[in-house]
Design an enzyme around this catalytic site. Structure first.
Site, PDB file in Angstrom:
ATOM      1  N   LYS A 131     -86.600 -19.524-113.729  1.00 53.23           N
ATOM      2  CA  LYS A 131     -86.618 -19.341-112.274  1.00 53.23           C
ATOM      3  C   LYS A 131     -87.126 -20.619-111.621  1.00 53.23           C
ATOM      4  O   LYS A 131     -87.586 -21.550-112.280  1.00 53.23           O
ATOM      5  CB  LYS A 131     -87.530 -18.179-111.861  1.00 53.23           C
ATOM      6  CG  LYS A 131     -87.216 -16.836-112.509  1.00 53.23           C
ATOM      7  CD  LYS A 131     -85.939 -16.225-112.015  1.00 53.23           C
ATOM      8  CE  LYS A 131     -85.663 -14.876-112.670  1.00 53.23           C
ATOM      9  NZ  LYS A 131     -84.295 -14.372-112.348  1.00 53.23           N
TER      10      LYS A 131
ATOM     11  N   SER B 178     -77.191 -15.157-117.882  1.00 53.15           N
ATOM     12  CA  SER B 178     -77.032 -14.360-116.666  1.00 53.15           C
ATOM     13  C   SER B 178     -76.728 -15.247-115.469  1.00 53.15           C
ATOM     14  O   SER B 178     -76.715 -16.476-115.556  1.00 53.15           O
ATOM     15  CB  SER B 178     -78.308 -13.550-116.388  1.00 53.15           C
ATOM     16  OG  SER B 178     -79.324 -14.390-115.866  1.00 53.15           O
TER      17      SER B 178
ATOM     18  N   SER C  76     -78.520 -15.280-112.549  1.00 50.24           N
ATOM     19  CA  SER C  76     -79.641 -15.293-111.612  1.00 50.24           C
ATOM     20  C   SER C  76     -79.971 -16.674-111.058  1.00 50.24           C
ATOM     21  O   SER C  76     -80.625 -16.778-110.025  1.00 50.24           O
ATOM     22  CB  SER C  76     -80.885 -14.696-112.266  1.00 50.24           C
ATOM     23  OG  SER C  76     -81.407 -15.568-113.253  1.00 50.24           O
TER      24      SER C  76
END
Length: 294
Positions: A120, A57, A59
């Site tokens: 993250k 992805s 992100s």
């Protein structure tokens, strides 16, 4: 005159068969032992030292692109069942535990299902108060330095198109107005890019695609003991700790869910390779991304 020694017909055949059969059984045992040792080695390597992960992805753009492959170090934060393949319940609690540093890029089991691995950046540590105001990150009431730098320009690739299709859209860039013709043919995405610098001095690049989007203005989040506030570098394309854990976003994440710390990019592909066309394995590679650390 040459003489020959006759042996009983059955004896000669029986002796040869026994020798071949014994050798075959021994080879199978050695092969099985080798496979067992190999499996044990891979299990130990992936559980306690390093493990490979790929990026599906956007992100964590601009640092990570779709198609990047990286190694994740397992030892920095200690070990739990989430360190093991398939989260095997072989480790009670968390052993040799260590808290991440602000700015670390971490892989963890995403709540609430704890089935998928997410990646993250650590923004908030226990005791911190985290808030977003007009797209600016605040830590303990102090705005984090955010500087505009050159746009991120990414050629539109096959894996970007595939990711967009999985999300139910035909646009490989976030919105059609971010897509433009590329000089060498095809199209590219152009995104506004910024440099963010944490209070400790660590800096990294982020994307802030537009104003007044969900996540640009939030309540003040207090990070509890044993918890982490995690955010994606692509601020408007990351379902992170700014949003409740609902199967897409993750909420504030317990440290016990940590898998490891991102170490280095070891391979990257634009998704154009085809198994039946071996030369495309090389043309699809992005060697300039290999070796990039965090």
């Amino acid at each position: 005159m040459t003489s020959t020694i006759e042996q009983p017909e059955g004896a000669a055949v029986h002796g040869k068969s026994a020798d071949a059969g014994g050798k075959s059984a021994s080879e199978w045992r050695e092969y099985g032992t080798f496979l067992l040792k190999l499996a044990l080695f891979v299990f130990i390597l992936r559980s306690f030292i390093v493990s490979p992960f790929n990026i599906p992805s956007e992100s964590m753009q601009p640092r990570l692109l779709i198609g990047d492959y990286l190694l994740v170090a397992k030892w920095p934060y200690g070990y739990s069942k989430y360190s093991l393949p398939f989260s095997l319940p072989l480790i009670p609690g968390r052993i040799f535990a260590s808290e991440p540093k602000r700015g670390d890029v971490v892989v963890f089991k995403a709540p609430p299902s704890l089935k998928d691995d997410y990646i993250k950046r650590v923004i908030g540590l226990p005791g911190d108060v985290i808030q977003m105001r007009a797209g600016v990150l605040e830590i303990n009431g102090i705005a984090v330095k955010k500087e505009r730098i050159a746009d991120l320009v990414i050629p539109v690739t096959d894996n970007m198109k595939e990711a967009a299709s999985l999300e139910g859209t035909q646009f490989p860039c976030w919105r059609p107005d971010f897509e433009e013709p590329a000089k060498n043919g095809g199209t590219q995405c152009r995104y506004p890019r910024y440099r963010e610098t944490l209070p400790e001095g660590k800096s990294y690049e982020i994307l802030d695609l537009d104003d007044a989007l969900p996540g640009d203005d939030t309540e003040a989040f207090v990070v509890g003991e044993g918890m982490l506030f995690l955010m994606g570098d692509n601020r408007d394309r990351s379902a992170d700790s700014r949003f409740p854990a609902d199967g897409k976003a993750i909420g504030i994440v317990p440290q016990e869910y940590l898998v490891g710390r991102a170490l280095v990019t070891v391979f990257s592909t634009d998704g154009s390779s085809r198994w039946i066309l071996p030369w495309t394995w090389f043309s699809a590679a992005r060697p300039e991304r290999i070796g990039q650390g965090f």
